[in-house]
Structures are given as C-alpha cells and as structure tokens.
Design a protein around this motif. Structure first.
Motif, PDB file in Angstrom:
ATOM      1  N   ALA A 151      37.653  34.974  45.934  1.00 43.72           N
ATOM      2  CA  ALA A 151      37.880  34.859  44.322  1.00 43.72           C
ATOM      3  C   ALA A 151      36.287  35.076  43.733  1.00 43.72           C
ATOM      4  O   ALA A 151      35.360  34.215  43.930  1.00 43.72           O
ATOM      5  CB  ALA A 151      38.332  33.410  44.070  1.00 43.72           C
ATOM      6  N   GLY A 152      36.264  35.728  42.708  1.00 41.38           N
ATOM      7  CA  GLY A 152      35.019  36.063  41.906  1.00 41.38           C
ATOM      8  C   GLY A 152      35.030  35.847  40.366  1.00 41.38           C
ATOM      9  O   GLY A 152      36.248  35.786  39.887  1.00 41.38           O
ATOM     10  N   SER A 153      33.785  35.571  39.723  1.00 43.55           N
ATOM     11  CA  SER A 153      33.912  35.500  38.330  1.00 43.55           C
ATOM     12  C   SER A 153      32.610  36.112  37.919  1.00 43.55           C
ATOM     13  O   SER A 153      31.948  36.570  38.605  1.00 43.55           O
ATOM     14  CB  SER A 153      33.793  33.803  37.934  1.00 43.55           C
ATOM     15  N   GLY A 154      32.595  36.413  36.419  1.00 46.08           N
ATOM     16  CA  GLY A 154      31.476  36.942  35.953  1.00 46.08           C
ATOM     17  C   GLY A 154      31.791  38.539  35.642  1.00 46.08           C
ATOM     18  O   GLY A 154      32.788  39.003  35.959  1.00 46.08           O
ATOM     19  N   SER A 155      30.856  39.169  35.182  1.00 46.73           N
ATOM     20  CA  SER A 155      31.150  40.580  34.709  1.00 46.73           C
ATOM     21  C   SER A 155      30.123  41.597  35.281  1.00 46.73           C
ATOM     22  O   SER A 155      29.401  41.175  35.843  1.00 46.73           O
ATOM     23  CB  SER A 155      30.788  40.750  33.251  1.00 46.73           C
ATOM     24  N   PRO A 156      30.896  42.813  35.370  1.00 44.02           N
ATOM     25  CA  PRO A 156      31.975  43.411  35.099  1.00 44.02           C
ATOM     26  C   PRO A 156      32.972  42.787  36.013  1.00 44.02           C
ATOM     27  O   PRO A 156      32.684  42.380  37.125  1.00 44.02           O
ATOM     28  CB  PRO A 156      31.759  44.855  35.093  1.00 44.02           C
ATOM     29  N   TRP A 157      34.196  42.997  35.780  1.00 41.87           N
ATOM     30  CA  TRP A 157      35.362  42.191  36.464  1.00 41.87           C
ATOM     31  C   TRP A 157      35.661  43.118  37.768  1.00 41.87           C
ATOM     32  O   TRP A 157      35.985  42.560  38.687  1.00 41.87           O
ATOM     33  CB  TRP A 157      36.825  42.557  35.664  1.00 41.87           C
ATOM     34  N   TYR A 158      35.087  44.490  38.024  1.00 41.80           N
ATOM     35  CA  TYR A 158      35.273  45.035  39.104  1.00 41.80           C
ATOM     36  C   TYR A 158      33.993  44.762  40.125  1.00 41.80           C
ATOM     37  O   TYR A 158      33.994  45.122  41.386  1.00 41.80           O
ATOM     38  CB  TYR A 158      35.451  46.597  39.021  1.00 41.80           C
ATOM     39  N   SER A 159      33.067  44.026  39.702  1.00 47.63           N
ATOM     40  CA  SER A 159      31.843  43.674  40.673  1.00 47.63           C
ATOM     41  C   SER A 159      31.661  42.258  40.286  1.00 47.63           C
ATOM     42  O   SER A 159      30.370  42.094  39.643  1.00 47.63           O
ATOM     43  CB  SER A 159      30.828  44.760  40.353  1.00 47.63           C
ATOM     44  N   PRO A 160      32.451  41.460  40.444  1.00 44.29           N
ATOM     45  CA  PRO A 160      32.085  39.822  40.113  1.00 44.29           C
ATOM     46  C   PRO A 160      31.263  39.342  41.341  1.00 44.29           C
ATOM     47  O   PRO A 160      31.037  39.789  42.121  1.00 44.29           O
ATOM     48  CB  PRO A 160      33.658  39.272  40.077  1.00 44.29           C
ATOM     49  N   LYS A 161      30.811  38.204  40.866  1.00 42.59           N
ATOM     50  CA  LYS A 161      30.308  37.139  42.047  1.00 42.59           C
ATOM     51  C   LYS A 161      31.401  36.367  42.645  1.00 42.59           C
ATOM     52  O   LYS A 161      31.996  35.883  42.193  1.00 42.59           O
ATOM     53  CB  LYS A 161      29.129  36.140  41.488  1.00 42.59           C
ATOM     54  N   PHE A 162      31.341  36.914  44.065  1.00 46.91           N
ATOM     55  CA  PHE A 162      32.403  36.112  44.713  1.00 46.91           C
ATOM     56  C   PHE A 162      31.862  35.085  45.327  1.00 46.91           C
ATOM     57  O   PHE A 162      31.062  34.928  46.296  1.00 46.91           O
ATOM     58  CB  PHE A 162      32.893  36.979  45.815  1.00 46.91           C
ATOM     59  N   ASP A 163      32.623  33.965  44.578  1.00 44.53           N
ATOM     60  CA  ASP A 163      32.088  32.651  45.204  1.00 44.53           C
ATOM     61  C   ASP A 163      32.903  31.693  46.444  1.00 44.53           C
ATOM     62  O   ASP A 163      32.371  30.931  47.017  1.00 44.53           O
ATOM     63  CB  ASP A 163      32.093  31.902  43.963  1.00 44.53           C
ATOM     64  N   TYR A 164      34.057  32.104  46.291  1.00 46.43           N
ATOM     65  CA  TYR A 164      35.029  31.510  47.417  1.00 46.43           C
ATOM     66  C   TYR A 164      35.854  32.567  48.269  1.00 46.43           C
ATOM     67  O   TYR A 164      36.022  33.621  47.778  1.00 46.43           O
ATOM     68  CB  TYR A 164      36.292  30.859  46.588  1.00 46.43           C
ATOM     69  N   TRP A 165      35.733  32.169  49.502  1.00 47.79           N
ATOM     70  CA  TRP A 165      36.420  33.069  50.569  1.00 47.79           C
ATOM     71  C   TRP A 165      37.422  32.422  51.310  1.00 47.79           C
ATOM     72  O   TRP A 165      37.160  31.226  51.773  1.00 47.79           O
ATOM     73  CB  TRP A 165      35.196  33.488  51.457  1.00 47.79           C
ATOM     74  N   GLY A 166      38.036  33.249  51.975  1.00 51.11           N
ATOM     75  CA  GLY A 166      39.346  32.508  52.830  1.00 51.11           C
ATOM     76  C   GLY A 166      38.581  32.661  54.423  1.00 51.11           C
ATOM     77  O   GLY A 166      37.473  33.354  54.552  1.00 51.11           O
ATOM     78  N   GLN A 167      39.568  32.405  55.235  1.00 51.61           N
ATOM     79  CA  GLN A 167      38.951  32.547  56.547  1.00 51.61           C
ATOM     80  C   GLN A 167      39.255  33.974  57.415  1.00 51.61           C
ATOM     81  O   GLN A 167      38.663  33.778  58.473  1.00 51.61           O
ATOM     82  CB  GLN A 167      39.826  30.947  57.556  1.00 51.61           C
ATOM     83  N   GLY A 168      40.247  34.776  56.653  1.00 59.13           N
ATOM     84  CA  GLY A 168      40.248  35.913  57.387  1.00 59.13           C
ATOM     85  C   GLY A 168      41.574  36.074  58.028  1.00 59.13           C
ATOM     86  O   GLY A 168      42.245  35.252  58.540  1.00 59.13           O
ATOM     87  N   THR A 169      42.063  37.396  58.122  1.00 61.43           N
ATOM     88  CA  THR A 169      43.259  37.570  59.035  1.00 61.43           C
ATOM     89  C   THR A 169      42.894  38.786  59.752  1.00 61.43           C
ATOM     90  O   THR A 169      42.377  39.864  58.887  1.00 61.43           O
ATOM     91  CB  THR A 169      44.432  37.616  58.198  1.00 61.43           C
ATOM     92  N   GLN A 170      43.336  38.906  61.187  1.00 66.96           N
ATOM     93  CA  GLN A 170      43.240  39.935  61.962  1.00 66.96           C
ATOM     94  C   GLN A 170      44.215  41.043  61.541  1.00 66.96           C
ATOM     95  O   GLN A 170      45.460  40.996  61.740  1.00 66.96           O
ATOM     96  CB  GLN A 170      42.926  39.801  63.296  1.00 66.96           C
ATOM     97  N   VAL A 171      43.540  42.471  61.377  1.00 65.26           N
ATOM     98  CA  VAL A 171      44.513  43.520  61.423  1.00 65.26           C
ATOM     99  C   VAL A 171      44.180  44.376  62.557  1.00 65.26           C
ATOM    100  O   VAL A 171      42.844  44.970  62.361  1.00 65.26           O
ATOM    101  CB  VAL A 171      44.689  44.186  59.968  1.00 65.26           C
ATOM    102  N   THR A 172      44.918  44.798  63.496  1.00 60.39           N
ATOM    103  CA  THR A 172      44.567  45.680  64.444  1.00 60.39           C
ATOM    104  C   THR A 172      45.682  47.266  64.387  1.00 60.39           C
ATOM    105  O   THR A 172      46.975  46.649  64.340  1.00 60.39           O
ATOM    106  CB  THR A 172      44.838  45.136  65.716  1.00 60.39           C
ATOM    107  N   VAL A 173      45.152  48.258  64.403  1.00 57.12           N
ATOM    108  CA  VAL A 173      45.957  49.411  64.174  1.00 57.12           C
ATOM    109  C   VAL A 173      45.532  50.178  65.495  1.00 57.12           C
ATOM    110  O   VAL A 173      44.568  50.565  65.818  1.00 57.12           O
ATOM    111  CB  VAL A 173      45.528  50.258  63.106  1.00 57.12           C
ATOM    112  N   SER A 174      46.743  50.357  66.082  1.00 51.28           N
ATOM    113  CA  SER A 174      46.656  51.105  67.601  1.00 51.28           C
ATOM    114  C   SER A 174      47.113  52.559  67.240  1.00 51.28           C
ATOM    115  O   SER A 174      47.777  53.032  66.558  1.00 51.28           O
ATOM    116  CB  SER A 174      47.675  50.740  68.611  1.00 51.28           C
ATOM    117  N   SER A 175      46.315  53.199  68.084  1.00 46.27           N
ATOM    118  CA  SER A 175      46.331  54.897  68.144  1.00 46.27           C
ATOM    119  C   SER A 175      47.697  55.323  68.775  1.00 46.27           C
ATOM    120  O   SER A 175      48.162  54.596  69.714  1.00 46.27           O
ATOM    121  CB  SER A 175      45.002  55.391  68.610  1.00 46.27           C
TER     122      SER A 175
END
Length: 122
Positions: A98-122
């Motif tokens: 989650a981010g705030s500030g300008s511009p909206w497409y490059s905000p300062k991201f202050d808050y982060w989640g813990q992450g979720t793993q995505v694995t794509v097999s070939s």
C-alpha cells in the motif's frame, strides 16, 4: 498502520492462471494506491503492477503487460492480481503493498504483506 495479507498462490502449469488476493485492514483502504511486486530466488524484488486509489488507473511492468490484470474492490478492502498465460519465469514470491503520495503510479509504498508463493512448472 495498514495490515496486508496475501492469498491465492500455488503451483500451476505453464499457460495456466491464478488469482492472487490481498486483504487490507487498518487505515482507510481507499486512501492508498496498491501495488504488486515479486521476488524470485536470487533476484531483487521487482515491480509488477499498481492501481490507483479509485481503481481508475493501472500500470504494469512490461514483462506482465497483457497477461496480468490488477483490480481492487474498495468495499471489500481487497486488491487482486489475475495472472493468465503464466510462464516459468513468473515463479516468485508475490507481495502486495500500500502506497501514498504522487504520482499515483509511483507512490511511496509504506506497507507490505508477507508474500505468497507462485510456482509455474514447465
């Protein structure tokens, strides 16, 4: 403070699809631009997509443009990442932020989640 919890990761074959969700709690969700990032083993964290506070603006990394779609539901305090046509090189831990500030497409991201793993097999 904003708390973020990602879900929806897993193992999928190349060409398949996954939808990630990120549930937010704490401060007013609609005040923040929301982004998705990913980090593959041995690599730096990279930007994937961002969406404006209203949902009216989106911006993507070239590597996912046309395959991934970011969206949000402010009534549910949730942001999504729909991932289609997945490739092995999409394998990573995906984080929402989650981010705030300008511009909206490059905000300062202050808050982060813990992450979720995505694995794509070939």
């Amino acid at each position: 403070q904003v708390q973020l919890v990602e879900s929806g990761g897993g193992l999928v074959q190349a060409g398949g699809s996954l939808r990630l969700s990120c549930a937010a709690s704490g401060r007013t969700f609609s005040n923040y631009a929301m982004g998705w990032f990913r980090q593959a083993p041995g690599k730096e964290r990279e930007f994937v997509a961002v969406i404006s506070w209203s949902g009216g603006g989106t911006y993507y990394a070239d590597s996912v443009k046309g395959r991934f779609t970011i969206s949000r539901d402010n009534a549910k305090n949730t942001v999504y990442l729909q991932m289609n046509s997945l490739k092995p090189e999409d394998t990573a831990v995906y984080y929402c932020a989650a981010g705030s500030g300008s511009p909206w497409y490059s905000p300062k991201f202050d808050y982060w989640g813990q992450g979720t793993q995505v694995t794509v097999s070939s």
